[in-house]
Write an enzyme that holds these catalytic residues in place. Structure first.
Site, PDB file in Angstrom:
ATOM      1  N   LYS A 294      38.489  35.045  53.518  1.00 44.45           N
ATOM      2  CA  LYS A 294      38.408  36.509  53.564  1.00 44.45           C
ATOM      3  C   LYS A 294      37.040  36.883  54.132  1.00 44.45           C
ATOM      4  O   LYS A 294      36.022  36.296  53.728  1.00 44.45           O
ATOM      5  CB  LYS A 294      38.570  37.048  52.136  1.00 44.45           C
ATOM      6  CG  LYS A 294      38.628  38.546  51.991  1.00 44.45           C
ATOM      7  CD  LYS A 294      38.844  38.899  50.520  1.00 44.45           C
ATOM      8  CE  LYS A 294      39.074  40.382  50.306  1.00 44.45           C
ATOM      9  NZ  LYS A 294      39.365  40.678  48.871  1.00 44.45           N
TER      10      LYS A 294
ATOM     11  N   SER B 205      43.425  43.467  48.263  1.00 44.73           N
ATOM     12  CA  SER B 205      42.672  43.601  49.496  1.00 44.73           C
ATOM     13  C   SER B 205      42.616  42.331  50.339  1.00 44.73           C
ATOM     14  O   SER B 205      42.268  42.403  51.518  1.00 44.73           O
ATOM     15  CB  SER B 205      41.246  44.041  49.187  1.00 44.73           C
ATOM     16  OG  SER B 205      40.565  43.062  48.416  1.00 44.73           O
TER      17      SER B 205
ATOM     18  N   SER C 105      43.294  41.751  43.819  1.00 45.04           N
ATOM     19  CA  SER C 105      43.275  41.576  45.270  1.00 45.04           C
ATOM     20  C   SER C 105      43.624  40.178  45.783  1.00 45.04           C
ATOM     21  O   SER C 105      43.793  39.993  46.993  1.00 45.04           O
ATOM     22  CB  SER C 105      41.903  41.975  45.831  1.00 45.04           C
ATOM     23  OG  SER C 105      41.778  43.372  45.816  1.00 45.04           O
TER      24      SER C 105
END
Lengths: 78, 469
Positions: free
Chosen positions: B80, B155, B179
Protein backbone atom coordinates in the site's frame (compact mmCIF):
# COMPACT_ATOMS: atom_id res chain seq x y z
CA UNK A 1 -19.31 22.36 27.39
CA UNK A 2 -22.99 21.88 26.74
CA UNK A 3 -23.61 20.29 23.38
CA UNK A 4 -25.94 22.95 22.00
CA UNK A 5 -23.37 25.64 22.81
CA UNK A 6 -20.62 23.61 21.21
CA UNK A 7 -22.65 23.12 18.07
CA UNK A 8 -23.40 26.80 17.63
CA UNK A 9 -19.77 27.77 18.23
CA UNK A 10 -18.55 25.14 15.78
CA UNK A 11 -21.06 26.06 13.11
CA UNK A 12 -20.21 29.75 13.29
CA UNK A 13 -16.49 29.01 13.30
CA UNK A 14 -16.78 26.78 10.22
CA UNK A 15 -18.68 29.51 8.34
CA UNK A 16 -16.11 32.11 9.42
CA UNK A 17 -13.37 29.87 8.05
CA UNK A 18 -15.13 29.47 4.72
CA UNK A 19 -16.18 25.86 5.30
CA UNK A 20 -19.99 25.86 4.96
CA UNK A 21 -19.88 22.25 3.74
CA UNK A 22 -18.85 21.21 7.24
CA UNK A 23 -22.31 21.86 8.59
CA UNK A 24 -23.87 18.46 7.79
CA UNK A 25 -20.78 16.76 9.18
CA UNK A 26 -20.99 18.85 12.37
CA UNK A 27 -24.59 17.78 12.66
CA UNK A 28 -23.51 14.15 12.34
CA UNK A 29 -20.82 14.72 15.00
CA UNK A 30 -23.41 16.40 17.23
CA UNK A 31 -25.60 13.29 17.10
CA UNK A 32 -22.63 11.01 17.74
CA UNK A 33 -21.48 13.11 20.69
CA UNK A 34 -24.96 13.09 22.17
CA UNK A 35 -24.96 9.31 21.96
CA UNK A 36 -21.46 9.13 23.44
CA UNK A 37 -22.38 11.32 26.40
CA UNK A 38 -25.59 9.39 27.00
CA UNK A 39 -23.85 6.03 27.43
CA UNK A 40 -24.04 4.72 31.00
CA UNK A 41 -20.27 4.19 31.20
CA UNK A 42 -19.58 7.74 29.92
CA UNK A 43 -20.92 9.17 33.16
CA UNK A 44 -18.64 7.16 35.40
CA UNK A 45 -16.35 9.44 37.34
CA UNK A 46 -18.44 12.55 36.85
CA UNK A 47 -19.96 14.31 39.87
CA UNK A 48 -23.69 14.60 40.29
CA UNK A 49 -25.47 17.69 41.59
CA UNK A 50 -24.68 16.68 45.16
CA UNK A 51 -20.98 16.23 44.40
CA UNK A 52 -21.13 12.41 44.49
CA UNK A 53 -19.21 10.36 41.94
CA UNK A 54 -21.42 8.70 39.35
CA UNK A 55 -20.85 5.00 38.78
CA UNK A 56 -21.60 2.96 35.65
CA UNK A 57 -25.31 2.31 35.24
CA UNK A 58 -26.21 5.27 37.46
CA UNK A 59 -28.48 7.76 35.75
CA UNK A 60 -27.48 10.57 38.08
CA UNK A 61 -25.39 12.05 35.30
CA UNK A 62 -28.52 12.76 33.32
CA UNK A 63 -30.24 14.17 36.39
CA UNK A 64 -27.26 16.45 36.99
CA UNK A 65 -27.48 17.79 33.46
CA UNK A 66 -24.30 16.11 32.21
CA UNK A 67 -26.17 14.42 29.38
CA UNK A 68 -27.69 16.65 26.80
CA UNK A 69 -30.87 15.04 25.48
CA UNK A 70 -31.84 17.93 23.25
CA UNK A 71 -31.81 17.57 19.47
CA UNK A 72 -29.61 19.98 17.51
CA UNK A 73 -30.99 23.45 17.20
CA UNK A 74 -32.03 24.09 13.65
CA UNK A 75 -30.41 27.34 12.66
CA UNK A 76 -31.18 29.31 9.53
CA UNK A 77 -30.12 27.53 6.39
CA UNK A 78 -29.83 24.15 8.06
CA UNK B 1 1.23 -19.84 -13.19
CA UNK B 2 0.14 -16.88 -11.04
CA UNK B 3 -2.73 -15.58 -13.13
CA UNK B 4 -4.25 -18.88 -14.18
CA UNK B 5 -4.97 -20.41 -10.78
CA UNK B 6 -5.30 -19.82 -7.06
CA UNK B 7 -1.61 -20.50 -6.63
CA UNK B 8 -0.28 -19.53 -3.23
CA UNK B 9 3.11 -18.40 -1.96
CA UNK B 10 3.55 -21.86 -0.46
CA UNK B 11 2.94 -23.48 -3.89
CA UNK B 12 5.37 -21.12 -5.62
CA UNK B 13 8.01 -21.66 -2.94
CA UNK B 14 8.07 -25.31 -3.94
CA UNK B 15 8.17 -24.44 -7.64
CA UNK B 16 11.06 -22.02 -7.10
CA UNK B 17 13.07 -24.63 -5.23
CA UNK B 18 12.45 -27.51 -7.62
CA UNK B 19 13.31 -25.37 -10.62
CA UNK B 20 9.82 -25.32 -12.16
CA UNK B 21 9.85 -21.54 -12.12
CA UNK B 22 12.12 -18.62 -11.28
CA UNK B 23 11.67 -15.32 -9.49
CA UNK B 24 12.26 -13.56 -12.80
CA UNK B 25 9.40 -15.52 -14.38
CA UNK B 26 7.07 -14.66 -11.49
CA UNK B 27 7.94 -10.98 -11.80
CA UNK B 28 7.27 -11.07 -15.55
CA UNK B 29 3.90 -12.72 -14.92
CA UNK B 30 2.92 -10.06 -12.41
CA UNK B 31 4.05 -7.26 -14.73
CA UNK B 32 2.04 -8.83 -17.57
CA UNK B 33 -1.05 -8.95 -15.34
CA UNK B 34 -0.50 -5.30 -14.41
CA UNK B 35 -0.17 -4.32 -18.08
CA UNK B 36 -3.32 -6.25 -18.96
CA UNK B 37 -5.65 -5.21 -16.17
CA UNK B 38 -4.41 -2.12 -14.36
CA UNK B 39 -5.48 0.40 -17.01
CA UNK B 40 -9.07 -0.35 -15.92
CA UNK B 41 -8.67 -1.43 -12.28
CA UNK B 42 -6.15 1.27 -11.27
CA UNK B 43 -4.64 -0.71 -8.42
CA UNK B 44 -1.13 0.73 -8.66
CA UNK B 45 0.32 4.21 -8.18
CA UNK B 46 3.91 3.17 -8.84
CA UNK B 47 5.02 0.02 -10.69
CA UNK B 48 8.62 -0.89 -9.88
CA UNK B 49 9.41 -2.93 -13.00
CA UNK B 50 13.16 -2.34 -13.17
CA UNK B 51 13.75 -2.71 -9.44
CA UNK B 52 11.65 -5.88 -9.35
CA UNK B 53 13.51 -7.47 -12.26
CA UNK B 54 16.84 -6.57 -10.66
CA UNK B 55 15.75 -8.04 -7.30
CA UNK B 56 14.51 -11.18 -9.06
CA UNK B 57 17.86 -11.75 -10.82
CA UNK B 58 19.73 -11.42 -7.54
CA UNK B 59 17.37 -13.76 -5.71
CA UNK B 60 17.48 -16.37 -8.50
CA UNK B 61 21.28 -16.29 -8.34
CA UNK B 62 21.15 -16.73 -4.58
CA UNK B 63 18.91 -19.78 -4.81
CA UNK B 64 21.21 -21.25 -7.47
CA UNK B 65 24.10 -20.81 -5.00
CA UNK B 66 22.12 -22.46 -2.22
CA UNK B 67 21.24 -19.27 -0.37
CA UNK B 68 17.62 -19.54 0.73
CA UNK B 69 16.06 -16.65 2.63
CA UNK B 70 12.91 -18.58 3.49
CA UNK B 71 9.30 -18.72 2.36
CA UNK B 72 9.21 -15.27 0.74
CA UNK B 73 12.40 -15.78 -1.28
CA UNK B 74 11.66 -14.62 -4.84
CA UNK B 75 7.96 -13.84 -4.22
CA UNK B 76 6.58 -10.64 -5.82
CA UNK B 77 4.37 -8.65 -3.45
CA UNK B 78 2.87 -5.17 -3.46
CA UNK B 79 2.74 -2.48 -0.76
CA UNK B 80 0.00 0.00 0.00
CA UNK B 81 1.47 3.36 -0.98
CA UNK B 82 1.41 4.55 2.60
CA UNK B 83 4.43 2.43 3.59
CA UNK B 84 7.93 3.79 3.01
CA UNK B 85 10.21 2.11 0.50
CA UNK B 86 13.70 3.64 0.36
CA UNK B 87 14.12 6.21 -2.41
CA UNK B 88 10.51 5.90 -3.62
CA UNK B 89 7.60 8.30 -3.15
CA UNK B 90 5.06 7.47 -0.47
CA UNK B 91 2.09 9.36 -1.90
CA UNK B 92 -0.69 8.04 0.38
CA UNK B 93 -2.78 8.76 -2.74
CA UNK B 94 -2.72 12.46 -1.90
CA UNK B 95 -1.45 15.51 -3.75
CA UNK B 96 0.00 16.56 -0.39
CA UNK B 97 2.82 14.07 -0.83
CA UNK B 98 3.71 14.12 -4.53
CA UNK B 99 7.22 15.39 -3.78
CA UNK B 100 7.88 12.91 -0.98
CA UNK B 101 10.78 10.45 -1.20
CA UNK B 102 11.26 7.92 1.59
CA UNK B 103 14.71 8.11 3.19
CA UNK B 104 14.65 4.43 4.18
CA UNK B 105 12.49 1.32 4.14
CA UNK B 106 9.82 1.18 6.84
CA UNK B 107 10.81 -1.57 9.30
CA UNK B 108 8.09 -3.88 7.92
CA UNK B 109 9.36 -3.33 4.38
CA UNK B 110 12.95 -3.89 5.50
CA UNK B 111 11.99 -7.23 7.07
CA UNK B 112 10.12 -8.33 3.97
CA UNK B 113 13.03 -7.28 1.73
CA UNK B 114 15.51 -9.14 3.92
CA UNK B 115 13.28 -12.21 3.71
CA UNK B 116 13.54 -12.15 -0.08
CA UNK B 117 10.24 -10.50 -1.03
CA UNK B 118 10.27 -8.61 -4.33
CA UNK B 119 8.38 -5.31 -4.35
CA UNK B 120 6.46 -5.21 -7.62
CA UNK B 121 4.85 -1.85 -6.92
CA UNK B 122 3.04 0.50 -4.59
CA UNK B 123 -0.73 0.35 -4.51
CA UNK B 124 -3.50 2.87 -4.78
CA UNK B 125 -5.63 3.57 -1.72
CA UNK B 126 -8.39 5.79 -0.42
CA UNK B 127 -6.62 9.13 0.09
CA UNK B 128 -4.53 9.10 3.29
CA UNK B 129 -6.24 5.80 4.23
CA UNK B 130 -9.22 7.90 5.31
CA UNK B 131 -12.10 6.05 3.64
CA UNK B 132 -13.57 2.63 3.08
CA UNK B 133 -14.27 2.47 -0.66
CA UNK B 134 -11.11 3.32 -2.61
CA UNK B 135 -13.02 5.92 -4.63
CA UNK B 136 -11.24 9.05 -3.45
CA UNK B 137 -7.62 9.15 -4.55
CA UNK B 138 -5.47 11.76 -6.22
CA UNK B 139 -4.63 8.95 -8.67
CA UNK B 140 -8.24 8.03 -9.48
CA UNK B 141 -10.64 5.44 -8.13
CA UNK B 142 -9.70 1.77 -7.87
CA UNK B 143 -12.28 -0.69 -9.26
CA UNK B 144 -13.49 -4.06 -8.07
CA UNK B 145 -12.02 -6.77 -10.35
CA UNK B 146 -15.18 -8.86 -10.10
CA UNK B 147 -17.43 -5.97 -11.15
CA UNK B 148 -15.54 -2.85 -12.25
CA UNK B 149 -18.55 -0.61 -11.73
CA UNK B 150 -18.38 -1.42 -8.02
CA UNK B 151 -15.98 -0.38 -5.27
CA UNK B 152 -13.21 -2.78 -4.22
CA UNK B 153 -13.45 -1.67 -0.59
CA UNK B 154 -10.81 0.40 1.14
CA UNK B 155 -8.75 1.93 2.18
CA UNK B 156 -6.25 -0.76 1.07
CA UNK B 157 -8.12 -0.98 -2.23
CA UNK B 158 -5.24 -1.45 -4.67
CA UNK B 159 -3.59 -3.99 -2.38
CA UNK B 160 -6.62 -6.30 -2.38
CA UNK B 161 -7.16 -5.87 -6.12
CA UNK B 162 -3.52 -6.66 -6.86
CA UNK B 163 -3.73 -9.94 -4.94
CA UNK B 164 -7.12 -10.91 -6.40
CA UNK B 165 -5.89 -10.48 -9.97
CA UNK B 166 -2.40 -11.95 -9.90
CA UNK B 167 -0.66 -8.58 -10.16
CA UNK B 168 1.06 -9.59 -6.90
CA UNK B 169 1.13 -12.73 -4.78
CA UNK B 170 0.32 -10.81 -1.62
CA UNK B 171 0.23 -7.25 -0.34
CA UNK B 172 0.71 -5.23 2.82
CA UNK B 173 -2.09 -2.94 3.92
CA UNK B 174 -3.13 -0.89 6.92
CA UNK B 175 -6.30 -1.05 9.01
CA UNK B 176 -7.61 1.77 11.21
CA UNK B 177 -11.34 0.98 11.03
CA UNK B 178 -11.33 -2.07 8.74
CA UNK B 179 -9.11 -1.04 5.84
CA UNK B 180 -7.47 -4.46 5.41
CA UNK B 181 -10.53 -6.63 6.08
CA UNK B 182 -13.05 -4.58 4.07
CA UNK B 183 -11.25 -4.75 0.70
CA UNK B 184 -10.21 -8.35 1.36
CA UNK B 185 -13.88 -9.25 1.75
CA UNK B 186 -14.97 -7.23 -1.28
CA UNK B 187 -12.28 -8.72 -3.53
CA UNK B 188 -12.41 -12.34 -2.30
CA UNK B 189 -9.03 -12.63 -0.58
CA UNK B 190 -7.73 -13.04 2.99
CA UNK B 191 -6.98 -9.97 5.13
CA UNK B 192 -5.42 -10.03 8.60
CA UNK B 193 -5.37 -7.24 11.18
CA UNK B 194 -3.01 -8.46 13.92
CA UNK B 195 -3.30 -7.52 17.59
CA UNK B 196 -2.67 -3.78 17.96
CA UNK B 197 1.02 -3.01 18.45
CA UNK B 198 2.38 -6.36 17.23
CA UNK B 199 3.60 -5.10 13.86
CA UNK B 200 5.58 -1.87 13.62
CA UNK B 201 3.84 1.18 12.14
CA UNK B 202 7.09 3.16 11.87
CA UNK B 203 7.61 4.52 8.37
CA UNK B 204 3.87 4.27 7.67
CA UNK B 205 1.87 7.47 7.14
CA UNK B 206 -0.29 7.65 10.29
CA UNK B 207 -4.01 8.23 10.36
CA UNK B 208 -4.99 7.63 14.00
CA UNK B 209 -2.04 6.13 15.89
CA UNK B 210 -4.00 4.41 18.66
CA UNK B 211 -6.08 2.61 16.01
CA UNK B 212 -3.55 2.05 13.19
CA UNK B 213 -2.49 -1.52 12.33
CA UNK B 214 -0.30 -2.97 9.56
CA UNK B 215 -1.12 -6.41 8.18
CA UNK B 216 -1.11 -8.74 5.18
CA UNK B 217 -3.58 -9.35 2.36
CA UNK B 218 -3.08 -12.74 0.73
CA UNK B 219 -4.67 -15.60 -1.18
CA UNK B 220 -4.73 -18.03 1.73
CA UNK B 221 -4.58 -17.97 5.51
CA UNK B 222 -1.24 -19.75 5.32
CA UNK B 223 0.23 -17.04 3.12
CA UNK B 224 -1.12 -14.33 5.44
CA UNK B 225 0.51 -16.12 8.38
CA UNK B 226 3.87 -16.23 6.60
CA UNK B 227 3.79 -12.49 5.90
CA UNK B 228 2.58 -11.65 9.42
CA UNK B 229 5.40 -13.59 11.06
CA UNK B 230 8.03 -11.95 8.90
CA UNK B 231 6.63 -8.47 9.56
CA UNK B 232 6.36 -9.18 13.28
CA UNK B 233 9.74 -10.68 14.00
CA UNK B 234 11.59 -11.16 10.75
CA UNK B 235 10.97 -14.90 10.59
CA UNK B 236 8.33 -16.78 8.62
CA UNK B 237 9.12 -19.95 10.47
CA UNK B 238 6.18 -21.04 12.58
CA UNK B 239 8.49 -23.09 14.81
CA UNK B 240 10.23 -19.89 15.88
CA UNK B 241 7.02 -17.88 16.03
CA UNK B 242 4.50 -19.97 17.94
CA UNK B 243 4.93 -19.70 21.70
CA UNK B 244 5.64 -23.07 23.28
CA UNK B 245 2.52 -22.82 25.44
CA UNK B 246 0.20 -21.91 22.55
CA UNK B 247 -2.85 -24.15 22.90
CA UNK B 248 -3.61 -26.23 19.81
CA UNK B 249 -6.81 -25.50 17.91
CA UNK B 250 -9.66 -27.57 19.29
CA UNK B 251 -11.06 -29.95 16.68
CA UNK B 252 -14.51 -28.69 17.69
CA UNK B 253 -13.81 -25.04 18.51
CA UNK B 254 -16.43 -22.96 20.26
CA UNK B 255 -17.23 -19.66 18.57
CA UNK B 256 -19.61 -16.87 19.49
CA UNK B 257 -21.79 -14.86 17.13
CA UNK B 258 -22.24 -11.32 18.51
CA UNK B 259 -25.95 -10.74 17.88
CA UNK B 260 -27.91 -7.50 18.14
CA UNK B 261 -25.98 -4.44 16.88
CA UNK B 262 -23.40 -6.35 14.85
CA UNK B 263 -25.87 -8.69 13.14
CA UNK B 264 -29.08 -6.70 12.98
CA UNK B 265 -28.37 -4.76 9.81
CA UNK B 266 -27.25 -7.09 7.02
CA UNK B 267 -28.24 -7.11 3.38
CA UNK B 268 -30.25 -10.30 2.72
CA UNK B 269 -27.59 -11.72 0.35
CA UNK B 270 -24.90 -11.25 3.02
CA UNK B 271 -27.16 -12.76 5.66
CA UNK B 272 -27.69 -15.85 3.48
CA UNK B 273 -23.97 -16.25 2.76
CA UNK B 274 -23.14 -15.89 6.47
CA UNK B 275 -25.83 -18.38 7.50
CA UNK B 276 -24.52 -20.82 4.89
CA UNK B 277 -20.96 -20.52 6.22
CA UNK B 278 -22.12 -21.01 9.81
CA UNK B 279 -24.06 -24.11 8.77
CA UNK B 280 -20.98 -25.57 7.04
CA UNK B 281 -18.85 -24.95 10.12
CA UNK B 282 -21.47 -26.56 12.36
CA UNK B 283 -21.58 -29.57 10.06
CA UNK B 284 -17.83 -29.81 10.59
CA UNK B 285 -18.40 -30.02 14.32
CA UNK B 286 -17.77 -26.41 15.29
CA UNK B 287 -19.81 -25.31 18.30
CA UNK B 288 -21.36 -21.92 17.63
CA UNK B 289 -23.53 -19.97 20.03
CA UNK B 290 -24.71 -16.41 20.49
CA UNK B 291 -22.87 -13.90 22.62
CA UNK B 292 -23.93 -10.47 23.80
CA UNK B 293 -21.58 -7.49 23.69
CA UNK B 294 -23.70 -5.19 25.79
CA UNK B 295 -22.27 -1.89 24.53
CA UNK B 296 -21.45 -2.78 20.93
CA UNK B 297 -23.97 -0.17 19.77
CA UNK B 298 -21.71 2.50 21.26
CA UNK B 299 -18.85 1.53 18.95
CA UNK B 300 -19.46 4.11 16.21
CA UNK B 301 -19.38 7.24 18.43
CA UNK B 302 -16.37 5.88 20.33
CA UNK B 303 -14.52 5.20 17.08
CA UNK B 304 -15.53 8.52 15.56
CA UNK B 305 -14.32 10.67 18.46
CA UNK B 306 -11.04 8.76 18.65
CA UNK B 307 -10.30 8.57 14.96
CA UNK B 308 -11.34 12.13 14.03
CA UNK B 309 -9.39 13.74 16.87
CA UNK B 310 -6.21 11.74 16.24
CA UNK B 311 -6.37 12.24 12.45
CA UNK B 312 -6.82 16.00 12.86
CA UNK B 313 -3.80 16.03 15.14
CA UNK B 314 -1.68 14.11 12.59
CA UNK B 315 -2.68 16.60 9.87
CA UNK B 316 -2.79 19.86 11.83
CA UNK B 317 0.16 21.49 10.03
CA UNK B 318 -0.97 20.61 6.50
CA UNK B 319 -4.57 21.60 7.26
CA UNK B 320 -3.26 25.05 8.17
CA UNK B 321 -0.65 25.44 5.47
CA UNK B 322 -1.80 23.42 2.43
CA UNK B 323 -5.54 22.78 2.75
CA UNK B 324 -6.12 22.91 -1.02
CA UNK B 325 -3.87 19.89 -1.51
CA UNK B 326 -6.42 17.56 0.13
CA UNK B 327 -9.31 15.97 -1.69
CA UNK B 328 -12.49 17.78 -0.73
CA UNK B 329 -14.20 15.02 1.22
CA UNK B 330 -11.08 13.93 3.12
CA UNK B 331 -10.24 17.52 4.02
CA UNK B 332 -13.73 18.10 5.39
CA UNK B 333 -13.54 15.03 7.61
CA UNK B 334 -10.10 16.05 8.87
CA UNK B 335 -11.42 19.54 9.59
CA UNK B 336 -14.30 17.94 11.49
CA UNK B 337 -11.80 16.34 13.83
CA UNK B 338 -10.63 19.78 14.94
CA UNK B 339 -14.01 20.30 16.57
CA UNK B 340 -13.92 17.21 18.81
CA UNK B 341 -13.77 18.38 22.42
CA UNK B 342 -11.08 17.03 24.73
CA UNK B 343 -13.71 15.87 27.21
CA UNK B 344 -15.40 13.78 24.50
CA UNK B 345 -12.11 12.26 23.37
CA UNK B 346 -11.52 11.22 26.99
CA UNK B 347 -15.04 9.77 27.22
CA UNK B 348 -14.34 7.77 24.06
CA UNK B 349 -11.20 6.32 25.62
CA UNK B 350 -13.25 5.25 28.64
CA UNK B 351 -15.66 3.60 26.24
CA UNK B 352 -12.79 1.73 24.59
CA UNK B 353 -11.94 0.18 27.94
CA UNK B 354 -15.54 -0.94 28.39
CA UNK B 355 -15.72 -2.48 24.91
CA UNK B 356 -12.30 -4.13 25.28
CA UNK B 357 -13.38 -5.75 28.56
CA UNK B 358 -16.61 -6.99 26.95
CA UNK B 359 -14.82 -8.57 23.98
CA UNK B 360 -12.23 -10.08 26.33
CA UNK B 361 -15.02 -11.55 28.45
CA UNK B 362 -16.81 -13.00 25.41
CA UNK B 363 -13.57 -14.77 24.45
CA UNK B 364 -12.86 -16.37 27.83
CA UNK B 365 -14.85 -19.48 26.95
CA UNK B 366 -14.67 -19.13 23.18
CA UNK B 367 -11.87 -19.46 20.64
CA UNK B 368 -13.17 -16.57 18.52
CA UNK B 369 -16.08 -14.38 17.58
CA UNK B 370 -17.67 -15.00 14.19
CA UNK B 371 -19.45 -12.42 12.06
CA UNK B 372 -19.54 -11.15 8.48
CA UNK B 373 -16.84 -8.69 7.48
CA UNK B 374 -19.13 -6.40 5.50
CA UNK B 375 -22.87 -6.04 6.03
CA UNK B 376 -23.40 -5.14 2.38
CA UNK B 377 -22.43 -6.29 -1.09
CA UNK B 378 -19.76 -3.96 -2.53
CA UNK B 379 -21.81 -1.01 -3.79
CA UNK B 380 -21.48 0.69 -7.13
CA UNK B 381 -18.94 3.50 -7.27
CA UNK B 382 -20.55 6.78 -6.20
CA UNK B 383 -23.10 5.22 -3.83
CA UNK B 384 -23.41 7.59 -0.88
CA UNK B 385 -26.02 5.73 1.16
CA UNK B 386 -27.54 2.26 1.27
CA UNK B 387 -31.02 1.19 2.40
CA UNK B 388 -31.42 -2.11 4.24
CA UNK B 389 -35.07 -2.71 4.91
CA UNK B 390 -36.39 0.50 6.42
CA UNK B 391 -32.97 1.72 7.56
CA UNK B 392 -30.80 3.96 5.40
CA UNK B 393 -27.18 4.56 6.41
CA UNK B 394 -24.22 6.22 4.73
CA UNK B 395 -21.97 3.84 2.82
CA UNK B 396 -19.11 4.83 5.12
CA UNK B 397 -21.02 4.02 8.31
CA UNK B 398 -22.23 0.68 6.96
CA UNK B 399 -18.88 -0.48 5.65
CA UNK B 400 -17.22 0.29 9.00
CA UNK B 401 -20.02 -1.20 11.08
CA UNK B 402 -18.64 -4.73 11.60
CA UNK B 403 -14.91 -4.03 11.61
CA UNK B 404 -14.21 -0.83 13.56
CA UNK B 405 -14.98 -2.39 16.96
CA UNK B 406 -11.84 -4.51 16.80
CA UNK B 407 -9.62 -1.55 15.90
CA UNK B 408 -11.10 0.20 18.93
CA UNK B 409 -10.31 -2.79 21.18
CA UNK B 410 -7.12 -3.98 19.45
CA UNK B 411 -8.22 -7.62 19.11
CA UNK B 412 -6.79 -9.53 16.12
CA UNK B 413 -9.30 -10.10 13.33
CA UNK B 414 -9.14 -11.83 9.97
CA UNK B 415 -11.45 -11.89 6.94
CA UNK B 416 -11.66 -15.18 5.06
CA UNK B 417 -13.61 -15.58 1.79
CA UNK B 418 -16.85 -17.50 2.35
CA UNK B 419 -18.52 -17.42 -1.04
CA UNK B 420 -20.51 -14.79 -2.85
CA UNK B 421 -23.35 -12.45 -2.05
CA UNK B 422 -25.17 -10.83 -4.92
CA UNK B 423 -22.58 -12.33 -7.28
CA UNK B 424 -19.64 -10.63 -5.54
CA UNK B 425 -17.21 -12.01 -2.96
CA UNK B 426 -18.08 -11.82 0.70
CA UNK B 427 -15.98 -12.50 3.77
CA UNK B 428 -16.33 -14.19 7.12
CA UNK B 429 -14.63 -12.37 10.02
CA UNK B 430 -13.01 -14.23 12.90
CA UNK B 431 -11.89 -12.26 15.96
CA UNK B 432 -9.39 -13.74 18.41
CA UNK B 433 -8.02 -12.97 21.84
CA UNK B 434 -5.61 -10.06 22.22
CA UNK B 435 -2.02 -11.20 21.88
CA UNK B 436 -3.06 -14.52 20.35
CA UNK B 437 -2.88 -13.73 16.64
CA UNK B 438 -1.11 -17.05 16.01
CA UNK B 439 -4.03 -18.92 17.53
CA UNK B 440 -6.46 -16.91 15.43
CA UNK B 441 -4.47 -17.81 12.30
CA UNK B 442 -4.57 -21.49 13.19
CA UNK B 443 -8.31 -21.25 13.72
CA UNK B 444 -8.77 -19.34 10.44
CA UNK B 445 -6.80 -22.03 8.60
CA UNK B 446 -9.13 -24.65 10.07
CA UNK B 447 -12.10 -22.51 9.03
CA UNK B 448 -10.70 -22.20 5.50
CA UNK B 449 -10.34 -25.97 5.35
CA UNK B 450 -13.84 -26.56 6.75
CA UNK B 451 -15.43 -24.17 4.28
CA UNK B 452 -13.44 -25.66 1.45
CA UNK B 453 -11.01 -23.00 0.31
CA UNK B 454 -13.37 -20.78 -1.59
CA UNK B 455 -11.44 -19.91 -4.73
CA UNK B 456 -9.37 -17.23 -3.10
CA UNK B 457 -9.81 -15.16 -6.19
CA UNK B 458 -12.68 -16.14 -8.40
CA UNK B 459 -11.46 -13.46 -10.81
CA UNK B 460 -10.81 -14.47 -14.36
CA UNK B 461 -9.79 -12.20 -17.21
CA UNK B 462 -12.63 -13.59 -19.32
CA UNK B 463 -15.25 -12.79 -16.70
CA UNK B 464 -13.69 -9.38 -16.24
CA UNK B 465 -13.81 -8.64 -19.95
CA UNK B 466 -17.55 -9.42 -19.96
CA UNK B 467 -18.41 -7.33 -16.94
CA UNK B 468 -16.39 -4.31 -18.00
CA UNK B 469 -17.65 -4.18 -21.55
Amino acid sequence: MQLDDWFEHARRDALRRGLPDLEPLLDMLFRATRKLRAADWARTGELDAAGREVTAGDDAGARAGNVDPAPPRRGAGR
Amino acid sequence: MIASSGTTIADLGLALRNGTTTAATLVDECLAAIAAHDPVLNAFITVLSDDARRQARTLDEELARGIDRGPLHGIPISLKDIIDLAGKPTTAASRLRTEHRAPADAPVAARLRAAGAIFIGKCNLHELAFGTTGEESAYGATRNPHAPACVPGGSSSGSAVSVATGMALASIGTDTGGSIRIPASACGVVGLKPTHGEVSVAGVVPLAPSLDHVGPIARSVGDAATLYRIMRDGSGDVRRSAPANEPPVDSRPRLGIPRRYLLDLLEPAVERAFAGAVERLERSGWRIDDVDLAHAADTAPIYLHTQLAEAADCHRADLENRPAAYGRSVRLRLELGRYVLAEDYVRAQRGRSVLTAEVDAALIQRAALLLPTLPVVPPRIGTESIAIGKVTETTRALTLRLTQLFDVTGHPAISVPCGTAGGLPTGLQLVGRRGETEHLLALAAACEAALGRVTPWAYSPRAFARSSS
